[in-house]
Write a protein that holds these residues in place. Structure first.
Motif, PDB file in Angstrom:
ATOM      1  N   PRO A   1       0.710  -1.279  -0.027  1.00  0.00           N
ATOM      2  CA  PRO A   1       0.029  -0.021   0.097  1.00  0.00           C
ATOM      3  C   PRO A   1       0.832   1.236   0.057  1.00  0.00           C
ATOM      4  CG  PRO A   1      -0.805  -1.706   1.889  1.00  0.00           C
ATOM      5  CD  PRO A   1       0.539  -2.267   1.113  1.00  0.00           C
TER       6      PRO A   1
ATOM      7  N   ASP B   1      -3.079   0.103  -1.993  1.00  0.00           N
ATOM      8  CA  ASP B   1      -4.032   0.915  -1.680  1.00  0.00           C
ATOM      9  C   ASP B   1      -3.740   2.414  -1.844  1.00  0.00           C
ATOM     10  OD1 ASP B   1      -5.158  -1.514  -0.924  1.00  0.00           O
ATOM     11  OD2 ASP B   1      -5.002  -0.742   1.246  1.00  0.00           O
TER      12      ASP B   1
ATOM     13  N   PHE C   1      -6.785  -0.483  -4.865  1.00  0.00           N
ATOM     14  CA  PHE C   1      -7.989  -0.191  -4.189  1.00  0.00           C
ATOM     15  C   PHE C   1      -7.943   1.232  -3.810  1.00  0.00           C
ATOM     16  CE2 PHE C   1      -7.000  -4.615  -3.217  1.00  0.00           C
ATOM     17  CZ  PHE C   1      -8.384  -5.074  -3.533  1.00  0.00           C
TER      18      PHE C   1
END
Ligand code: SAM
Ligand code: SF4
Length: 440
Positions: free
Chosen positions: A260, A300, A329
């Protein structure tokens, strides 16, 4: 007649696995799964509070369940997971139809709670303190796919990123005893599971006494019948040299890594309290890619964090284009209770957040189409997981890079590793033919 339960899960894989544990507990108590809430005697909402939208969905859903319960007064409604831990007994306020509220670490208390509920119909609350040991394992876990399994190796988080509510709800980091992890993994291998995904909010900061995450991966690698190892969600800072060097040297470690980024601007990363810079992040990506050129990286990303300028956002887009993630995401920043970012003004307008999200998602879509189309004409090994969601005649399997591949085949291939020749590709999946062709 057996009682029926229905569990609805919101949020991350940790919650998905917690629901598998809840289902296991309920099946041991003699409950049967119901495909929907209508025939259920017990409905559990396993909630998420990471973003405001996820939390709002739960409140809307409760409104619908209230109506259902009016015609079925015997039905019990429980709320568990992060939002339960956040709202505590406030959940009961104005909601006499909610029977149970329990936190993510109180899963093992469900049998006692149900027994008490049976004895006296009153609202019951079970919450834990930040240092309480979580329910790492229960006797029976109802896993969806009988070939790949989640194993919780740690709970909680000590990172306190400024936007994130998790450390306040899941508590401090607690790592599970490696003997118990190894035992669960061996048991799963004996049952025919071939893929394991290690779970933790901050999975790679795992450390039990002197035994660290890299050592755990190496130990699991030794279990002969486990053929694939994955883990999620790691923090870029804790992807240390020892872990990076496992790529390209542990053959069972899958060629995918969720790393992320959150933001590509150093100024935003500093305000997010992410404790790495864009340069640190990119250096790690480069090192891992050198060791394992085929690796698929996913991420992310939050857009519209307080103070994020157009230039900051462009810096994020620049990393997105450089790294070429296999999946992202992406979220609009939303204020969460307890977090230190609440002190910053949420000054990027909803409209601007929406625009940035759209730009990010469109660019990411183009990248995914390009990366996936590059697989056309190659042969990929997939673990066959299920029938395809769109077409029951087709099977769905996953590559080591975690790409899903749809192809024609019969049910006897479920759980097997097969070679598939890729013939076409979209942004989210590949399509192919069993290779060599002619096999079932
Ligand atoms: N532990 C992981 C890490 O360090 O990146 C992330 C776990 S978090 C539960 C899942 C994702 O939700 C985060 O990576 C972040 O992108 C997103 N998220 C968390 N808090 C958010 C917030 N306040 N607004 C928008 N997105 C948020
Ligand atoms: Fe949240 Fe940061 Fe912990 Fe991830 S590392 S769970 S984003 S506080």
């Amino acid at each position: 007649m057996e009682k029926k339960y229905y569990i609805e899960t919101y949020g991350c894989q940790m919650n998905v696995h917690d629901s598998e544990k809840l289902a296991g507990i309920l099946s041991k108590l003699g409950y049967e799964a119901s495909p929907n809430e209508h025939n259920a005697d017990l409905v559990l909402l396993n909630t998420c509070s990471v973003r405001e939208k996820a939390a709002q969905k739960v409140f809307t859903r409760l409104g619908q369940l209230k109506k259902l319960k009016t015609g079925k007064p015997g039905m019990a409604i429980g709320v568990c997971g992060c939002l339960a831990q956040q709202e505590k007994d406030l959940f009961f306020k104005g909601r006499p139809y909610v029977d149970l509220v329990f936190g993510p670490k109180n899963i093992s208390e469900l049998p006692a709670l149900l027994e008490e509920l049976q004895r006296e119909r009153k609202q019951l609350l079970a919450l834990s303190g930040p240092r309480q040991e979580p329910t790492f394992e229960v006797d029976t876990v109802m896993r969806d796919v009988p070939y790949k399994a989640y194993i919780t190796i740690m709970e909680g988080c000590d990172k306190f990123c400024s936007f994130c509510v998790v450390p306040f709800l899941r508590g401090r980091e607690i790592s599970r005893d490696p003997h118990s992890i190894m035992e669960e993994a061996r048991r799963l291998a004996d049952l025919g599971y071939v893929e394991i995904c290690l779970l933790g909010q901050n999975v790679n900061s795992y450390r039990h006494e002197n035994f660290d995450f890299a050592e755990l991966l190496m130990s699991l690698h030794e279990i002969p019948d486990i053929r694939r190892l994955r883990y999620t969600s790691p923090h870029p800072t804790d992807i240390n040299q020892k872990v990076m060097d496992l790529y390209g040297s542990l053959p069972k470690l899958c060629n995918n890594l969720h790393l992320p980024l959150q933001a590509g601007s150093n100024e935003v990363l500093r305000r997010m309290k992410r404790d790495y810079s864009r340069e640190d992040y990119l250096q790690k990506v480069e090192y891992i890619r050198k060791r394992c050129p085929e690796i698929a990286l996913s991420s992310d990303i939050i857009v519209g964090f307080p103070g994020e300028t157009r230039d900051d956002f462009d810096a994020t887009m620049d990393v997105v284009r450089q790294v070429e993630y296999s999946g992202v995401f992406s979220f609009k920043y939303s204020q969460r209770p307890f977090t230190s970012a609440l002190k910053l003004e949420d000054d990027v307008s909803e409209e601007e957040k929406g625009d940035r999200l759209a730009v990010l998602q469109e660019t990411q879509r183009e990248i995914q189409v390009r990366l996936n189309q590059a697989k056309i004409g190659t042969t990929q090994e997939v673990l066959v997981e299920n029938h395809s969601r769109k077409d029951a005649e087709m099977l769905m399997g996953r590559t080591t890079c975690n790409r899903s591949v749809n192809f024609e085949g019969s049910a006897e291939l479920l759980g097997k590793f097969v070679q598939v020749y890729i013939t076409s590709a979209g942004p989210n999946s590949l399509v192919g033919e069993r290779w060599p062709s002619g096999r079932h």
